[in-house]
Motif scaffolding. Structure first.
Motif, PDB file in Angstrom:
ATOM      1  N   VAL A 234       0.389  -1.472   0.108  1.00 17.68           N
ATOM      2  CA  VAL A 234      -0.099  -0.364   0.188  1.00 17.68           C
ATOM      3  C   VAL A 234       1.060   0.989  -0.069  1.00 17.68           C
ATOM      4  N   THR A 238       0.877   4.605  -2.840  1.00 13.87           N
ATOM      5  CA  THR A 238       0.202   5.740  -2.256  1.00 13.87           C
ATOM      6  C   THR A 238       1.216   6.755  -3.051  1.00 13.87           C
ATOM      7  N   PHE A 270      -7.052  -2.461   2.526  1.00 11.71           N
ATOM      8  CA  PHE A 270      -6.744  -1.163   2.165  1.00 11.71           C
ATOM      9  C   PHE A 270      -7.464  -0.575   2.784  1.00 11.71           C
ATOM     10  N   SER A 274      -4.337   1.982   3.947  1.00 11.11           N
ATOM     11  CA  SER A 274      -4.098   3.597   3.324  1.00 11.11           C
ATOM     12  C   SER A 274      -4.445   4.403   3.999  1.00 11.11           C
ATOM     13  N   VAL A 279      -6.200   9.273  -0.450  1.00 12.72           N
ATOM     14  CA  VAL A 279      -5.647   8.400  -0.670  1.00 12.72           C
ATOM     15  C   VAL A 279      -6.505   7.124  -0.867  1.00 12.72           C
ATOM     16  N   LEU A 280      -7.453   6.144  -0.117  1.00 16.74           N
ATOM     17  CA  LEU A 280      -7.721   5.162  -0.513  1.00 16.74           C
ATOM     18  C   LEU A 280      -8.988   5.369  -2.169  1.00 16.74           C
ATOM     19  N   LEU A 283      -6.059   4.803  -4.926  1.00 18.83           N
ATOM     20  CA  LEU A 283      -5.742   3.186  -4.695  1.00 18.83           C
ATOM     21  C   LEU A 283      -7.458   2.264  -5.277  1.00 18.83           C
TER      22      LEU A 283
END
Lengths: 813, 351
Positions: A234, A238, A270, A274, A279-280, A283
Motif C-alpha cells: 500500500v 500510494t 486497503f 491507506s 488515498v483510499l 487506490l
C-alpha cells in the motif's frame, strides 16, 4: 523433426542416463556443462530453438533427475568451487515456476537429508534472487492459455502457503526467510516488482494481465497475512499512484481482479492501511460500482462516504428500535451510536436537509425509546446522539438540549461529530493534541463571548495599571475592616421542629424555606421526642414539598430530613410511607423518593448508633453522606455492597495495628425490619394499586426490587430475615425473565442479598427446591443474558451458591 | 427590636475588633448620628450646608408617605415637614437657589417647585410629567434662576428636557426604535468643564448606558455595561469618568475618551446584589453606594478600592449622598433606608 531439436533430444537423453548411472567426475561435469550450454544460450528475445525445446520438454524432468542425484557421494564428485555454477544455476536460470515446483516437491517428499538441505538452500537462493517476481510475471503473461489454469491453481496454493509447507517439513531446521513474518513482506515486495514490470510493459504499449497477482493477493489476504503484504504494497502504491494514471489503473485492476470470495479481506486491508480517504479513493477507484462484493463490504460493513445516507437511515432504524435496544448489548449500541455520529459529521447540509423528515422521525422514535430505558448509560447515549442529530438536522433554537453529566465515553462520542480533517491524516500522532487544543480554543472563545464584560475588564485593567501613575491611586485611604461584608441572610433558621413544619407548610418566602430545609434534619436528630410527636405530619409535609424555588441541593436536603424522621420514629413513618407508595395521586419521583428514603433509613438503622459514631468511628462502615454530596441513589449501592463483601473476604497479610473492638450495640433495624419490608412487597399486585407494576413502569418495578433487596441485605442477623428472604424469592420468581435489563439486574441483586443475609443452613432447610431452581436460572442468565451487568451479577450469585455448597458439605459431614 | 439589633451590631463590631487584634484593619465606624421619625422609608436626601456661613446646615429628606423633612443638623431635629405630592412617595428632591427654593419629584407623576424663603412653605408650581416610573430627574443650573431639568418622557426609552422656570420642553431625546433599551432608569445632566453644550447620561432598563448631546439631539455613545437594569449612576466631569450600579452584583466604572465614546474601565463584583444609589464625593476621593443588602459601601474613586462596609440599617438603603460643607473635615455622608431612618456618617474626612 528438425535436426536441431533432434540433437537436443539425444543430448538430454544421454545426459540423463549419464547422470543417473555414472560415477565418473569428469564425465558428469562435462555432461552438466553441455546441458547448461543449452540452458544459457544468448539472452535474446528469440531464443534458439534448442533452448526452447529443452525448456519446454525436458527442463522439469532434468531438474528432477538432478534432485534425485543430490546425495553425499554424488555431490562429492563435483568440484567444490563449481558446485553452484554446475548445479544451482539450473534451478535459478530456467523457467521459475518449474524450478519452484520441483524444489518444493523434493523438499516435501524427502526426509531430512542432505538432498533436502540442498534443495532448501537453493529455494532460499531462489527467493533472494527475486525469482518469485519472475515466476509471478510469467504466469501473468501466460494467463490466457487455458491449460495453465490447473497449474495456476497449484502454484497459487504453493506460493501462498509456502511458510506452512516449510514449517511442517523442516520443523526446527526452518530458515528465517520462510517464517511468515519474513516471507509475506518479501512476497509483497515481489508483487511490487511484478507490478513495476507490468507498468513498463503497459507503457511500452503491450497488453498485460494482473489476474494472477490479484489472485495471489486475495489468497494471501484470505489466509490472514493481509497486514504483512499490504504494509509493503500500500505505501508503495500510494506514492506511485500520486501522479501517474497508469499506476492508478494498475492499482484499481489489482483490487478489482481479486476473486469475490477474497475481496473483503483485501479491501478491508486497503481501508485500514491507506492514509486517509483521498488515498483510499485513489487506490480503489470506482470499485464500489463495479464489484458487488466490494460494494457490500464498503457500504455496509465499513460505511464509507458516498453511501452514508442509506446507511444512516438503516442505522437510525436500528437505533430507534426499542426491541433492538432491549435485546442487544450496550457495546453494540455504543458502536451504532458512534457510527451515526460519524456519518452525521460527514454528511453535507444539503443532504441532511433533503432527508430531514426521515431523520427527524427516526430521531424522535429513538429518543423516546432511549429515554424509556432504565439504564442510565443507555439514556445518556440516546441523549448525546439525539443532540448531535438535532444539531445537524434542526437549525437555530429548535435544537435538543439535554441535561446530563458528560463522562469520557460521551465526550469521545461527541468528539466524533467533528469530522477529522484531511490534513490530520499526514501526522496521525498529533491528532489528539490538535483536537484538545481545538476544544480549548473553542472553550476560551465561548468564555469570552459569554462574559464580554469581564474579559474587557481584564484588558482594561491592564491598560489602567499601565497608564495610572503612582500618584493616581487610592493608597492614601486606609481601608477599614471589610470582613463583615458577607452574604446577607435575611431569615433565621427555626429553632423548634414544629416551627419548621409551620414554615414548610405555609411560607412562600424562598429564603425562609431554604434555611428551614437546611436546618430540619439537625432539628429532628437533636430533639427526637419533639419530632416523634409530629413525625407523620412532618413526613407528609416533606414528601409533598416541591422545589418551587430551585433551591440548591433540594433533593438531598429533603431526603436527609425524611431519613432522619424515619430513623427517629420508625414504625409510624414506615407505615405511612409504605402505604403512600401504593396510594393514588403521587408522582413517579415521589414514589421513587419513598423507596430511596426507606432504603437509606434501613441502612442507617442497621449500623451502630450515629451518636456513637463520633467516638469510635470504624472505617469499614461507610457513612451515608460521605457517598455523594447531592441526592443519593441507593440503587447504585448494591455494587458497592458486593465489592465490599469481596473485600471483606479477602485476607490480607499485612494489616495496621488492630483497632479497638467497637462497643456492642443492639441492632436497631432488627426489630423493625418487617415494617420496612412486608408492606412494600405485599401490595404490588393488588388491583387497587394505581398502576400495573408487572406490565408497565419497569423503572419503578426495578427500583422497588432494588430497594427490597437493599432492605433485605441490611436485615442480616435479623430474626425475620428468613421470612423476608422467602417472600423476596417468591416475588422475584415472577419477574426473573423480565424484558427490562434493569429489572433483571434488580432480581439478581435480590438473589445475592438473600444469599448473603439469610443464614445458609436455614436457607437450605427452608427453601431447598427454590435454591435449585434459582441455580438453573442463574446459570442460564450467566450464559445467555444480553446485558453484561446481569451476566456478571448472575455469576457472582452462582459463586455465592458454590461457597454455600462447600459449607453444606462441611455441615453434613 | 431596634435596640436588639443595635446591640447585635455592637457585639459584632467587638468581635471583629478582637479578631483583627494584630492586623492593621480597624473596625468600620458607627454612624455619627441617626435621624428618626420620617414615618416611612426614606427615598431621597439632599444637603444644603454651604450657602450661608452662619446658617445651620440642613438636610432635606423625601419619604414614601409624601413628606419632605427639613432637618436641622445642629439640633438633629426636623425644622419643618412639608406634605407633598398627595401623600404619594417622593422620588427626588433638589434645592433651587440655596435653601430658598426646592424642587421635588413624586410618584404622582409631577414635579413641584417650592418657595421656602422667609419661612414660607408654598408650592409655586407643579409640572406634570409623562412617566409614572421610578426614574429620578436630573437638574442642571444654566444661569441665575435658570435651570434645565431632565425627566423621563412619555414613550419608553424617551427622555425630555425642560426649561425651568419656563416649563417648556426644550428637547426630546428618542433613541432609535430598534435599540430596545427599555425604560430610562437614571439620568445625569452635566456640563463639560470646557463649557460647551450640556451632555446627558442615561442608564436604561436593559443595562446599557448612553451619552447624548442635547443640542444636537444625538446619541454620542452607547455602552452595554450591565446585564440587569442600571439603578444609579454618577459622573465625575473632571476625570471624565463615571460609575454605575445595577440590580446585579456588579459595579462598573467607565470613562469618556476624547471622541466622546464611553468605555468600560473597571468592574467590581460585590458580595450581595443590588445597588440603589451611588454618589461620588465632591473632592473626588471616595464614592459611596447604597446597597439592597442594608449596607453602605465606600470605595476609593480612583481605582475602586474597597474601603469600608458600613452596617447600621436593617433594611435596604435607598439613597446615599455627601454634604457640601465648606470645611472638608465637617463633611458628612447621609444614607436613607427603608427602615425609616437616616444615618449620618463622618468618613475619610481627615485631610
Amino acid at each position: 523433426m528438425e535436426p536441431e531439436i533432434l540433437e537436443v533430444h539425444c543430448l538430454i537423453k544421454q545426459a540423463i542416463s549419464t547422470l543417473s548411472s555414472s560415477r565418473d567426475r569428469a564425465e558428469i561435469i562435462h555432461t552438466l556443462q553441455s546441458v547448461k550450454q543449452n540452458l544459457r544460450g544468448p539472452e535474446t528475445a528469440n531464443p534458439s530453438p534448442q533452448k526452447k525445446e529443452f525448456l519446454k520438454t525436458y527442463y522439469s524432468h532434468f531438474l528432477q533427475v538432478l534432485t534425485n542425484n543430490l546425495s553425499v557421494d554424488w555431490l562429492q564428485l563435483l568440484p567444490v568451487n563449481q558446485e553452484k555454477e554446475l548445479l544451482d544455476d539450473f534451478f535459478l536460470n530456467g523457467p521459475p515456476h518449474e524450478a519452484f515446483l520441483v524444489l518444493l516437491d523434493t523438499i516435501t517428499a524427502t526426509r531430512p537429508s542432505l538432498r533436502q538441505e540442498r534443495c532448501v538452500a537453493i529455494l532460499e537462493q531462489f527467493l533472494q534472487e527475486d525469482r518469485m517476481a519472475q515466476l509471478i510475471e510469467e504466469i501473468c503473461l501466460e494467463y490466457t492459455s487455458p491449460h495453465m489454469s490447473s497449474l495456476q491453481e497449484t502454484l497459487l496454493n504453493k506460493i501462498s502457503a509456502l511458510p506452512d509447507h516449510m514449517a511442517n517439513k523442516l520443523e526446527k531446521d526452518n530458515r528465517a526467510i520462510f517464517y511468515p513474518e519474513n516471507y509475506y513482506p518479501l512476497l509483497g515486495q515481489e508483487m511490487v516488482l511484478v507490478l513495476e514490470r507490468i507498468y513498463e510493459q503497459l507503457k511500452g504499449g503491450m497488453d498485460s494481465s494482473l489476474f494472477f497477482v490479484s489472485q495471489l493477493l486475495g489468497k494471501v489476504c484470505m489466509q490472514g497475512h493481509t497486514d504483512a503484504v499490504l504494509h509493503v504494497l500500500v505505501p508503495r502504491l500510494t506514492i506511485l499512484t500520486q501522479s501517474d494514471c497508469i499506476w492508478q489503473r494498475i492499482s484499481w485492476r489489482l483490487v478489482e481482479n481479486v476473486p469475490e470470495r477474497w475481496m473483503e479481506n483485501v479491501v478491508s486491508g486497503f481501508v485500514r492501511l491507506s492514509a486517509g480517504p483521498n488515498v483510499l479513493s485513489r487506490l480503489l477507484g470506482n470499485i464500489v460500482l463495479k464489484n458487488k462484493k466490494a460494494n457490500f463490504v464498503l457500504t455496509h460493513k465499513f460505511l464509507l462516504l458516498q453511501y452514508q445516507l442509506k446507511v444512516l437511515k438503516k442505522l437510525l432504524e436500528t437505533w430507534s428500535n426499542s426491541s433492538a435496544l432491549r435485546h442487544t448489548p450496550i457495546e453494540q449500541q455504543l458502536y451504532i451510536s458512534k457510527a451515526i455520529v460519524i456519518i452525521l459529521a460527514e454528511l453535507s447540509d444539503s443532504e441532511i436537509q433533503e432527508h430531514k423528515r426521515e431523520l427527524l422521525s427516526g430521531m424522535m422514535a429513538g429518543v423516546e425509546c432511549h429515554l424509556d430505558s432504565n439504564i442510565a448509560r443507555v439514556r445518556q447515549l440516546g441523549m448525546a446522539v439525539a443532540e448531535c442529530l438535532s444539531a445537524r438536522v434542526n437549525s437555530g433554537d429548535h435544537r435538543l438540549k439535554f441535561e446530563y453529566a458528560e463522562d469520557d465515553e460521551l465526550r469521545e462520542l461527541k468528539s466524533l461529530s467533528n469530522p477529522r480533517h484531511l490534513s490530520s491524516w499526514e501526522a496521525p500522532p498529533q491528532q489528539h493534541k490538535d483536537e484538545s487544543s481545538q476544544l480549548e480554543s473553542g472553550q476560551s472563545l465561548a468564555e469570552t463571548s459569554l462574559n464580554p464584560v469581564e474579559s474587557r475588564q481584564n484588558s482594561q485593567e491592564v491598560q489602567d495599571s499601565e497608564s495610572a501613575s503612582e500618584l493616581d491611586s487610592d493608597d492614601e485611604l486606609i481601608p477599614y475592616d471589610l470582613s463583615i461584608d458577607t452574604e446577607l441572610q435575611r431569615n433565621r433558621a427555626p429553632v423548634y421542629i414544629s416551627d419548621s413544619v409551620e414554615v414548610l407548610m405555609t411560607s412562600a418566602d424562598p429564603e425562609q424555606i431554604e434555611i428551614t430545609l437546611k436546618a430540619v434534619e439537625n432539628l429532628i436528630r437533636k430533639n427526637p421526642t419533639a419530632s416523634r410527636e409530629i413525625s407523620v405530619q412532618l413526613t407528609k409535609v416533606l414528601l409533598h414539598l416541591e422545589d418551587k424555588f430551585n433551591i440548591s441541593g433540594f433533593t438531598g436536603l429533603r431526603q436527609g430530613g425524611l431519613v432522619a424522621i424515619t430513623v427517629t420514629d420508625t414504625i409510624p413513618v414506615t407505615q405511612y410511607l409504605t402505604t403512600e407508595f401504593y396510594a393514588v395521586n403521587y408522582s413517579l419521583t415521589q414514589r421513587l423518593d419513598i423507596l430511596d428514603v426507606l432504603a437509606l433509613a434501613a441502612q442507617e438503622l442497621s449500623q451502630p448508633d450515629s451518636s456513637q459514631r463520633a467516638t469510635n468511628e470504624s472505617p469499614s462502615i461507610q457513612l451515608l453522606k460521605s457517598e455523594t454530596s447531592g441526592a443519593y441513589n441507593p440503587s447504585q449501592q448494591w455494587k458497592k455492597i458486593i465489592e465490599k463483601r469481596i473485600e471483606n473476604k479477602t485476607r490480607r497479610f499485612t494489616r495496621g495495628a488492630s483497632r479497638p473492638e467497637p462497643e456492642a450495640v443492639p441492632n436497631r433495624l432488627s426489630p423493625v425490619a418487617g415494617y420496612f419490608f412486608f408492606p412494600l412487597i405485599r401490595n404490588y399486585d393488588r388491583p387497587q394499586t394505581p398502576f400495573d407494576f408487572l406490565a408497565e413502569e419497569s423503572l419503578i418495578m426495578g427500583r422497588l426490587i432494588h430497594t427490597l433487596a437493599i432492605i433485605m441485605y441490611f436485615s442480616v442477623n435479623a430474626l425475620v430475615a428468613i421470612h423476608m428472604g422467602k417472600a423476596l424469592l417468591d416475588f422475584i420468581w415472577a419477574v426473573r425473565y423480565h424484558t427490562d435489563a434493569y429489572v433483571r439486574q434488580g432480581t439478581l441483586f435480590a438473589v445475592s442479598s438473600v444469599l448473603l443475609s439469610v443464614p445458609n443452613n436455614i436457607l437450605l432447610t427452608e427453601v431447598p427446591d427454590e435454591l435449585l431452581e434459582i441455580r438453573c436460572w442463574l446459570a442460564d442468565v450467566a450464559e445467555n443474558d444480553a446485558d453484561e451487568g446481569c451476566r456478571r451479577s448472575a455469576l457472582q450469585s452462582l459463586l455465592l451458591m458454590e461457597n454455600f455448597k462447600k459449607k453444606l458439605g462441611v455441615f453434613t459431614e | 427590636m431596634l435596640e436588639e439589633r443595635g446591640v447585635w451590631v455592637w457585639g459584632d463590631a467587638e468581635g471583629a475588633r478582637n479578631f483583627c487584634g494584630n492586623s492593621m484593619a480597624i473596625p468600620p465606624p458607627d454612624p455619627k448620628f441617626v435621624l428618626r421619625g420620617t414615618g416611612a422609608s426614606v427615598n431621597t436626601l439632599h444637603f444644603c450646608c454651604s450657602d450661608q456661613e452662619d446658617w445651620n446646615p440642613i438636610l432635606f429628606s423625601g419619604s414614601a408617605n409624601g413628606q419632605i423633612h427639613i432637618w436641622n443638623l445642629k439640633t438633629h431635629r426636623a425644622d419643618k415637614v412639608l406634605e407633598s405630592h398627595n401623600k404619594q412617595s417622593v422620588l427626588w428632591i433638589h434645592t433651587l437657589q440655596g435653601r430658598n427654593g426646592l424642587i421635588s419629584q413624586g410618584r404622582d407623576a409631577a414635579v413641584s417647585t417650592w418657595d421656602l424663603s422667609e419661612g414660607r412653605t408654598a408650592v409655586i408650581d407643579s409640572i406634570p410629567l409623562d412617566s409614572y416610573g421610578f426614574c429620578q430627574c436630573s437638574l442642571m443650573q444654566e444661569g441665575v434662576g435658570h435651570y434645565l431639568l431632565a425627566s423621563p418622557g412619555s414613550t419608553s426609552s424617551e427622555v425630555k428636557i425642560l426649561d425651568l422656570p419656563k416649563k417648556t420642553p426644550v428637547w426630546v431625546l428618542k433613541p432609535p426604535a430598534d435599540a430596545k433599551l427599555g425604560m430610562p432608569m437614571c439620568l445625569k445632566l452635566w456640563q463639560p468643564p470646557s463649557g460647551s453644550r450640556p451632555l446627558l447620561l442615561v442608564g436604561y432598563e436593559n443595562g446599557s448606558l448612553t451619552l447624548w448631546d442635547l443640542s444636537e439631539k444625538k446619541m454620542l455613545s452607547h455602552l452595554a455595561c450591565h446585564n440587569e437594569p442600571i439603578m444609579c449612576l454618577d459622573f465625575d466631569p473632571e476625570r471624565a469618568k463615571g460609575i454605575s450600579g445595577s440590580s446585579e452584583k456588579l459595579l462598573s466604572s467607565w470613562g469618556l475618551d476624547n471622541q466622546q465614546n464611553l468605555k468600560l474601565q473597571n468592574t467590581l463584583t460585590l458580595v450581595n446584589a443590588g445597588i440603589a444609589d451611588t454618589c461620588i464625593r465632591q473632592d473626588k476621593k471616595i464614592l459611596a453606594t447604597a446597597g439592597w443588602d442594608h449596607r453602605i459601601r465606600i470605595f476609593g474613586w480612583k481605582k475602586l478600592k474597597p474601603l469600608a462596609v458600613l452596617q447600621y440599617h436593617i433594611a435596604s438603603v435607598h439613597c446615599v449622598t455627601f454634604s457640601d460643607h465648606v470645611v472638608p473635615s465637617e463633611r458628612l455622608m447621609a444614607a436613607g433606608s427603608k427602615d425609616q431612618r437616616i444615618s449620618l456618617w463622618s468618613v475619610y474626612n481627615k485631610p
